[in-house]
Structures are given as C-alpha cells and as structure tokens.
Design an enzyme around this catalytic site. Structure first.
Site, mmCIF file in Angstrom:
data_model
loop_
_atom_site.group_PDB
_atom_site.id
_atom_site.type_symbol
_atom_site.label_atom_id
_atom_site.label_comp_id
_atom_site.label_asym_id
_atom_site.label_seq_id
_atom_site.Cartn_x
_atom_site.Cartn_y
_atom_site.Cartn_z
ATOM 1 N N GLU A 164 -26.065 -35.793 55.309
ATOM 2 C CA GLU A 164 -26.947 -34.958 54.512
ATOM 3 C C GLU A 164 -26.853 -35.485 53.079
ATOM 4 O O GLU A 164 -25.742 -35.700 52.590
ATOM 5 C CB GLU A 164 -26.495 -33.489 54.530
ATOM 6 C CG GLU A 164 -27.478 -32.618 53.751
ATOM 7 C CD GLU A 164 -26.992 -31.192 53.490
ATOM 8 O OE1 GLU A 164 -25.795 -30.914 53.691
ATOM 9 O OE2 GLU A 164 -27.835 -30.364 53.065
ATOM 10 N N ARG A 212 -12.144 -35.127 62.194
ATOM 11 C CA ARG A 212 -12.442 -35.744 60.914
ATOM 12 C C ARG A 212 -11.155 -36.241 60.270
ATOM 13 O O ARG A 212 -10.054 -35.837 60.621
ATOM 14 C CB ARG A 212 -13.141 -34.745 60.015
ATOM 15 C CG ARG A 212 -12.271 -33.546 59.695
ATOM 16 C CD ARG A 212 -12.910 -32.544 58.704
ATOM 17 N NE ARG A 212 -14.064 -33.046 58.038
ATOM 18 C CZ ARG A 212 -15.218 -32.382 57.935
ATOM 19 N NH1 ARG A 212 -15.332 -31.192 58.478
ATOM 20 N NH2 ARG A 212 -16.226 -32.884 57.286
ATOM 21 N N LYS A 229 -16.737 -32.187 50.523
ATOM 22 C CA LYS A 229 -17.732 -32.458 49.493
ATOM 23 C C LYS A 229 -17.717 -31.361 48.436
ATOM 24 O O LYS A 229 -17.949 -31.623 47.261
ATOM 25 C CB LYS A 229 -19.125 -32.530 50.129
ATOM 26 C CG LYS A 229 -19.420 -33.879 50.769
ATOM 27 C CD LYS A 229 -20.908 -34.012 51.010
ATOM 28 C CE LYS A 229 -21.175 -34.634 52.363
ATOM 29 N NZ LYS A 229 -22.603 -34.626 52.703
#
Length: 566
Positions: A37, A263, A273
């Site tokens: 994204e 992850r 983020k």
RNA sequence: UGGGGCGUCGCCAAGCGGUAAGGCACGGGUCUUUGGCACCCGCACUCGGAGGUUCGAAUCCUCCCGCCCCAGCCA
C-alpha cells in the site's frame, strides 16, 4: 566455477509451490505478486516479502507482479508510490511491464459487487459506524443482523448505484457482504465491502467517491491478474475464509491460494509503518531515509548493499512463528559483502598530531598500499607520508593497561605501509592537561612496514599525513533504540522512551587519506581498523565530503575493554 | 472456558516414525603489516510440559501450559 547448483534453504512455502507444480496445479504455472500500500516507505520487513515473492516466482520460472494496493486514498500518496518502486528496483527486482494497481480494477470490482447484490450476497447497510460496531458482537458473543440486511435486491441496487453517484454523505451507507453475523470468525460477520469517502485518489482523481475495502479488493485483484500463490503475513490468516468466500461467491475461475508467513522483526529497531511514520513526523530522525531507519531508503544511505539485504533475507528463513531476528545477523551480512568488495583506505576519526622528529621537514614519500587484501585484482595505491601525521587518539594511551598493545610512551608500533615509530614524548596543553601532540622517531630501515632485523611490534596503526589529508565529516551511526525490543511496551514505556540518544555521533573534522578526494556519493570503503563507510547520498559535497558509518568492523579489543569494565 | 496460529540451543532455522543440519551470537586457539579477514575447536543425550502408541517419537494420539493475532467504514 562450481557445477553444483545452489539450492536455497527449504521453507514451507517453497515446498507448497513445488508440490503444486509437480501436481501440475495451474498447469504448472507460478505467479506471485508484491502488493504494497503506498502509505509509507518500504522497510527491511518488506524486503523479506519482496525476496520471497520475486524469488519464488523466478525459481519456478514464473513471474511476480507489482501491484499497489491503493484502496484507501486518505492515507496514500505519490511520494510513496515513487519511493516504493525505486526501492524494489534498487533491491534488484524487475517486474517488467507488470505494474498494476488495485485502482485499475475499480470498475470491475464495482461490477462484481453489483453481481453479488443481484445474487443476494451483498446489501447496503445504513447503520452508523458506531452501530455497526455494536451489532458486530464481541469475541465471545455473536453479532446481530443489521436491520438493513433484508433490503430487497432492487433497493440495494438502487442505493449502491446512488452511493457511487455521490448522492450520500460520507459514512451514510456501506455495502456489506451477507455472510454470517454469528460466525466465530469476526471477519465473516458481514464485512464491509465499500465505504463512501470523498477523497481524491492519487490515480483516479475524483472519479470515485466509494472505495473498496482490502478484503474485497485484494482477492479479486489477485484473481484478475491470474496469481497462483498469494503470499501474505500471518495476521491475514483469519481473513483467508473471506478471501475464499468472495472468489467462490463470484465463482471466479482463477482462485489463488493464500499462504501466510511470519513477518520480520529485528532487534533494536521498530518495523511498523505507524511507528516509523511517527519517528519521521516528530523529527526524531531526519526523514524516511535517515541512515538509522530500517527503511530500504535509510539502509541504502547507510551503505547497505542490495546483495547483503537479499542474502540476509535468505538466511533468516521463512516460517509461521513470530520471531525477532538479531540485528547482528544483518550486520554480519553487510560485513561479509563489504569485506570482499570495499577498497581499504585510511581515515583518522579523532586525530592526534604526531611529529616524527628525525624525519626531514621537507620530505614526502609515496608509500604503496594494498587496496583490498581479499582481492589482489583491486590493485594498490600510493599514500603520502611526511613528518607530521595524525593517528587515532584511541590508539595512544599514556598509561596503558596490560592488554593494550598500541602506542604508549617508549613503545614502538608500526604505521601501516609506512615505518615503525617509537613514542618519545607526550606534549600536553599546559592548562587542560589534554594531550595535544606526540613526539616520535621513526626507523628508516622499516620502510613499508617490515624490519630487516625481524623485530616485531604488537600493533599496526592507521594514519594520515597532516599536510596531505583531506577533511571530512563522519557520521557514526548506532542502533536507533537502546533495548532489544522497543516495541514491547509491557514495561509501561512507550517505544519512544527507548530511543538511543547516541544513535548518531557527528565528527565534523576527520582526516582521511587524499585518495578519497572526489569519492562519488554512495561509494563505499573500509576505513582500516574502523569499519565500513559510505559517502552520503544527500549531504556530501566535493568540498566537504560526508561519510556515513555503515557498520563497525568486528572489534575484539572493544570486547575486552567492555569485559574488563564489568 | 469465541475463532485462528505458533512453541526445536541466547537469536533465527532444518527435520515430517529410525535415534537433533546449518547460520548468527558466544567461548577457546592458529594465522596476521587491519585487535579485520581466513582457518580450527567447543557450544541441545534433547525438541514447551505430562501421559500414551511403537522395537524405536522432535516427528503419531491425549490432556495441559505458554505466546501471538482478530471486535477499522485500515491494509
């Protein structure tokens, strides 16, 4: 050249794909995708995903698409779409002409939504967001059906069309999938497919005022592109039934398989983020590309090579277990790469003046130095030597402890590629007592660094000629956080409380050997006995070069000091 | 005491019923004109725990314990 083919370490995803190929599933075709994204910069965690997706595709003679998951214009920005592409390219991957956007499929997604409405599988819900939350139930209690769940197909069609036409305020209605409000999996409690949002999209402009949600858009986008294996992180595991539900409800021919992996977390840093954005916005770092950031842009500026990052991603493996990789492994990977590639050079970070009393004032010698002992092909260079030099302050101790075998009063050491010198006198500032100069003598017989009589010295120091050295700024970077897991807030401390106050030390006046004159931005060197350094991409100028320390050399002396200190 | 997932050396991670790979870290040593590099040696009788099945279990079964994720009109 070895004839044995390199076999990457096994992991469960590779195993699944290999089995699918063997069973001729998808006619043996493999297509993956990397779907960021555009709402932030890529970090080392994304690198793991990029290497996985592009790597696996290449390994099975398939391709990997690049797709921006741009379904939430409020948070997305072209700054990010540009940086993300640049970073993936820099990492070394190529998506050819297969650059896609979820927004490319908005029209198609809309049509599919209409189809679901027609089939009674989706409805327009007019609950407020608060009401929707209340109706959803809790982890232990089932939800309640929305009162709008039974709207007729015609009414739904009309409303949805008017949603698109912009007749309603933001938030007035949403389109929901009609699944099961009592499902133990909350994701299946009639998830929202579309919301009204009057926000300009970076690609579609103001064409749309309704935007699809991730769960609805993602699987369909995968299907449209013909993806075979849709690899994502563990938190989407609960969404997989929904991923499958949409594709089944639409009876789409291409039904990719979603596979989840854990992850990456790295010690002494943060990866989300949200947290990285906060560091940037609150100016705790100089930007997304601050060399302390785990972003690819930051790591590039720090001096990391794409090869070292790819190698790191391969070494950490792929699994489903939550894990935090020791940042020491990352550092090992860059050292390993740089050891082979980086030209050696001498740079004095904290200069201490040394005068060679028996060396003629006007004399200058050009001494030959090896550029890389690991690679003779990199050749040699000349380094000027003269009467006044600089050595590292740390390399001299007036009253050395037992294990210190560098320079001290009366002691003889070697200056690399030059001569043996002996410290004769220590000159101090009368007021402060600070050592300002060393008076030494050299042995002319030891030119080049070898003594004809076989005399040994216990240390070899790096140095520069005062008259010839060029000035440089050096930025010493360390871990951004001072604790291994800053994201763990169980101690009641916000992650920001653990910022390492010493993560950056700027040395404005260092002296480096003249061969570094004109070193291009981004070029990397080993400053002998110090570490690997990289000419800063942003701030370095020919007049005032700036070097970033990528990583120190392994330093057993530092370990000894630390051990003794305890 | 809803659902999903995960637990193999300090950190990663192979292993998939035949008797615990590898890397990083760490410790010791050799070499050395980088206290770097390289090289050598050491580092899990044990796989979250307890039972069970089996000639044989990290691998199969049962129960238990622990950790992570999910109640955005974020992705």
């Amino acid at each position: 050249m070895s004839t044995t083919e390199y076999t990457p370490p096994p992991n469960f995803i590779r195993t699944i794909i290999a089995e699918d190929v063997k069973a001729n599933k998808n006619n043996g075709r493999v297509m993956t995708r990397f779907p960021p994204e555009p709402n932030g910069y890529l970090h080392i965690g994304h690198a793991k995903s990029i290497c996985l997706n592009f790597g696996l595709a290449a390994e099975f003679n398939g391709v990997c698409n690049f797709r921006f998951d741009d379904t939430n214009p409020g948070k997305e920005d072209v700054e990010y779409v540009d940086s993300i592409q640049a970073d993936v390219r820099w990492l070394g991957f190529d998506w050819g002409d297969r650059l896609y956007h979820a927004s490319d499929y908005f029209e198609q997604l809309y049509d599919y939504a209409v189809q679901l409405i027609q089939e009674g599988k989706a409805y327009v819900c007019s609950l407020t967001s608060e009401e929707t939350r209340a109706y959803r139930g809790t982890l232990t209690e089932p939800g309640k059906d929305s009162p709008y769940r039974t709207r007729s197909v015609d009414e739904n069609l009309d409303l949805f069309q008017r949603m698109r036409a912009g007749e309603f305020e933001d938030g007035a209605h949403v389109l929901r999938a009609k699944i099961d409000m009592a499902s133990p999996n909350l994701n299946l409690r009639d998830p929202v497919m579309y919301r009204i949002r009057r926000v300009t999209h970076h690609r579609t402009g103001d064409k749309w005022c309704i935007y699809p949600m991730y769960d609805y858009a993602h699987g369909i986008s995968d299907s449209i592109e013909g993806i075979t294996h849709s690899i994502c992180t563990m938190e989407y595991e609960d969404h997989r039934p929904l991923y499958d539900w949409f594709l089944d409800a639409l009876a789409l021919e291409c039904h990719p398989q979603q596979i989840e992996f854990a992850r990456l977390n790295l010690s002494y840093t943060v990866m989300s983020k949200r947290k990285l954005l906060k560091l940037v916005q609150e100016k705790h770092v100089a930007g997304w590309d601050d060399p302390r950031m785990p972003t690819l842009a930051g790591m590039r500026r720090r001096g990391y090579t794409p090869e070292s990052i790819r190698n790191f991603c391969e070494r950490i493996g792929v699994g489903k277990k939550e894990s935090t990789v020791d940042i020491a492994l990352l550092e090992h990977c860059i050292r390993e790469d740089m050891n082979k590639k980086a030209p050696r050079v001498m740079g004095v970070l904290n200069p201490l003046r040394v005068v060679i009393e028996n060396y003629p004032e006007d004399r200058v010698e050009e001494l030959e130095a090896v550029n890389n002992p690991e690679d003779a092909g990199m050749g040699t260079r000349k380094v000027p030597f003269s009467r006044v030099l600089y050595i590292e302050r740390e390399d001299f101790m007036e009253d050395p402890p037992k294990k210190f075998f560098r320079l001290s009063p009366g002691r003889e050491v070697r200056l690399r590629y030059a001569y043996y010198i002996t410290c004769k006198e220590v000159v101090k500032d009368e007021k402060t007592g600070e050592i300002i100069e060393l008076r030494c003598t050299y042995d002319p017989q030891t030119r080049g660094g070898d003594s004809p009589d076989g005399r040994k010295v216990k240390a070899t120091l790096h140095w520069v000629s005062a008259a010839h050295a060029i000035q440089a700024e050096v930025r010493l970077y360390d871990h951004l956080f001072s604790v291994p897991n800053p994201a763990d807030e169980k101690d009641g401390q916000d992650f920001m409380a653990h910022l390492n106050p010493k993560s950056l030390e700027v040395l404005p006046v260092c002296r480096v050997e003249p061969s570094l004159k004109g070193a291009p931005a981004g070029s990397r060197y080993q400053f002998e006995r110090q570490g690997y350094f990289c000419v800063d991409l942003n701030d370095s100028t020919p007049d005032k070069p700036v070097f970033n320390r990528t990583v120190t050399l392994r330093d057993t002396w530092a370990k000894i000091v630390k051990a003794e200190g305890k």
